[in-house]
Design a protein around this motif. Structure first.
Motif, short mmCIF file in Angstrom:
data_model
loop_
_atom_site.label_atom_id
_atom_site.label_comp_id
_atom_site.label_asym_id
_atom_site.label_seq_id
_atom_site.Cartn_x
_atom_site.Cartn_y
_atom_site.Cartn_z
N GLU A 1 22.87 -73.41 15.13
CA GLU A 1 23.41 -74.55 15.85
C GLU A 1 23.00 -75.88 15.23
O GLU A 1 23.75 -76.83 15.24
N THR A 2 21.78 -75.96 14.67
CA THR A 2 21.30 -77.23 14.16
C THR A 2 21.83 -77.56 12.78
O THR A 2 22.30 -78.66 12.53
N CYS A 3 21.74 -76.63 11.88
CA CYS A 3 22.12 -76.92 10.49
C CYS A 3 23.45 -76.30 10.10
O CYS A 3 24.10 -76.79 9.20
N GLY A 4 23.84 -75.23 10.72
CA GLY A 4 25.02 -74.53 10.27
C GLY A 4 26.18 -74.61 11.23
O GLY A 4 26.99 -73.72 11.29
N GLY A 5 26.25 -75.68 11.99
CA GLY A 5 27.30 -75.78 13.00
C GLY A 5 28.70 -75.78 12.42
O GLY A 5 29.61 -75.22 12.99
N ILE A 6 28.89 -76.42 11.29
CA ILE A 6 30.22 -76.51 10.71
C ILE A 6 30.49 -75.34 9.79
O ILE A 6 31.44 -74.60 9.98
N CYS A 7 29.66 -75.16 8.80
CA CYS A 7 29.81 -74.06 7.84
C CYS A 7 28.44 -73.44 7.62
O CYS A 7 27.67 -73.92 6.78
N PRO A 8 28.11 -72.38 8.34
CA PRO A 8 26.75 -71.85 8.26
C PRO A 8 26.35 -71.29 6.91
O PRO A 8 25.17 -71.18 6.62
N SER A 9 27.30 -70.98 6.06
CA SER A 9 26.95 -70.39 4.77
C SER A 9 26.74 -71.43 3.67
O SER A 9 26.47 -71.07 2.53
N MET A 10 26.84 -72.72 3.99
CA MET A 10 26.69 -73.77 2.97
C MET A 10 25.22 -74.02 2.67
O MET A 10 24.38 -74.03 3.56
N THR A 11 24.91 -74.24 1.39
CA THR A 11 23.56 -74.62 0.99
C THR A 11 23.36 -76.10 1.30
O THR A 11 24.30 -76.83 1.60
N TYR A 12 22.11 -76.55 1.21
CA TYR A 12 21.82 -77.95 1.49
C TYR A 12 22.53 -78.88 0.50
O TYR A 12 23.06 -79.92 0.88
N GLN A 13 22.58 -78.48 -0.77
CA GLN A 13 23.27 -79.30 -1.78
C GLN A 13 24.76 -79.40 -1.47
O GLN A 13 25.37 -80.46 -1.66
N LEU B 1 25.31 -82.84 7.45
CA LEU B 1 23.88 -82.80 7.18
C LEU B 1 23.09 -82.05 8.25
O LEU B 1 22.21 -81.27 7.92
N CYS B 2 23.38 -82.28 9.51
CA CYS B 2 22.55 -81.64 10.54
C CYS B 2 23.34 -80.96 11.64
O CYS B 2 22.73 -80.41 12.55
N GLY B 3 24.63 -80.96 11.61
CA GLY B 3 25.42 -80.29 12.63
C GLY B 3 25.68 -81.19 13.83
O GLY B 3 24.90 -82.10 14.10
N PRO B 4 26.76 -80.94 14.55
CA PRO B 4 27.13 -81.83 15.64
C PRO B 4 26.15 -81.82 16.82
O PRO B 4 25.88 -82.86 17.41
N ALA B 5 25.61 -80.67 17.19
CA ALA B 5 24.71 -80.60 18.34
C ALA B 5 23.43 -81.40 18.08
O ALA B 5 22.99 -82.19 18.93
N LYS B 6 22.83 -81.21 16.93
CA LYS B 6 21.61 -81.93 16.61
C LYS B 6 21.90 -83.41 16.39
O LYS B 6 21.08 -84.26 16.74
N GLN B 7 23.06 -83.73 15.85
CA GLN B 7 23.47 -85.12 15.65
C GLN B 7 23.48 -85.85 17.00
O GLN B 7 22.91 -86.92 17.14
N LEU B 8 24.11 -85.26 17.99
CA LEU B 8 24.18 -85.88 19.32
C LEU B 8 22.80 -85.97 19.96
O LEU B 8 22.47 -86.95 20.62
#
Length: 111
Positions: A31-43, A96-103
Motif C-alpha cells: 500500500e505504501t510503495c507499490g500502490g500504483i505498480c508494485p513490481s517497479m524498482t525504486y529507479q 514515489l510513495c503511493g497514493p495512500a502514504k501521500q495523503l
C-alpha cells in the motif's frame, strides 16, 4: 548516507526511530510503495516521477501559447491545458510513495 537514501528519506520511505515507536499501525509495503505498480524498482519509480513531472510542467508552459485567446474572451484552451499540466505534475509524486502514504503525509500534523 547516499543520494538515493536521502531521496527515499525525503519522500518518507525510510523509517526512523520515532515512526517505529509510534503505536499507529503502519501501512504494508504493497500500500505504501507499490500502490500504483508494485513490481517497479525504486529507479523506475523515480523515472516515472520525473517523466510525469516534466510532462506536466511542459503542458503547463504550453498553455501560455493560448494566453491571447484567454485575453480575447476564450479562456477554455488556456484553462484546460494549465489545469491538466498542474494536476499531472502533482500526481507524479504518487510514483514515489503511493497514493495512500501521500495523503497520510499531506495530513500529518508536523507539516
Amino acid at each position: 548516507m547516499g543520494l538515493l537514501d536521502k531521496a527515499k528519506e525525503a519522500v518518507g520511505l525510510s523509517k526512523d526511530e520515532e515512526q517505529q515507536q509510534n503505536a499507529e499501525p503502519e501501512l504494508d509495503d504493497q500500500e505504501t510503495c507499490g500502490g500504483i505498480c508494485p513490481s517497479m524498482t525504486y529507479q523506475q519509480r523515480v523515472l516515472g516521477f520525473a517523466i510525469c513531472f516534466v510532462t506536466g510542467y511542459l503542458i503547463t508552459f504550453a498553455s501560455f501559447h493560448h494566453i491571447m485567446e484567454m485575453i480575447e474572451g476564450n479562456p477554455v484552451p488556456f484553462v484546460t491545458l494549465y489545469t491538466l499540466g498542474n494536476i499531472l505534475a502533482l500526481l507524479s509524486s504518487m510514483f514515489l510513495c503511493g497514493p495512500a502514504k501521500q495523503l497520510k503525509l499531506m495530513m500529518d500534523e508536523k507539516r
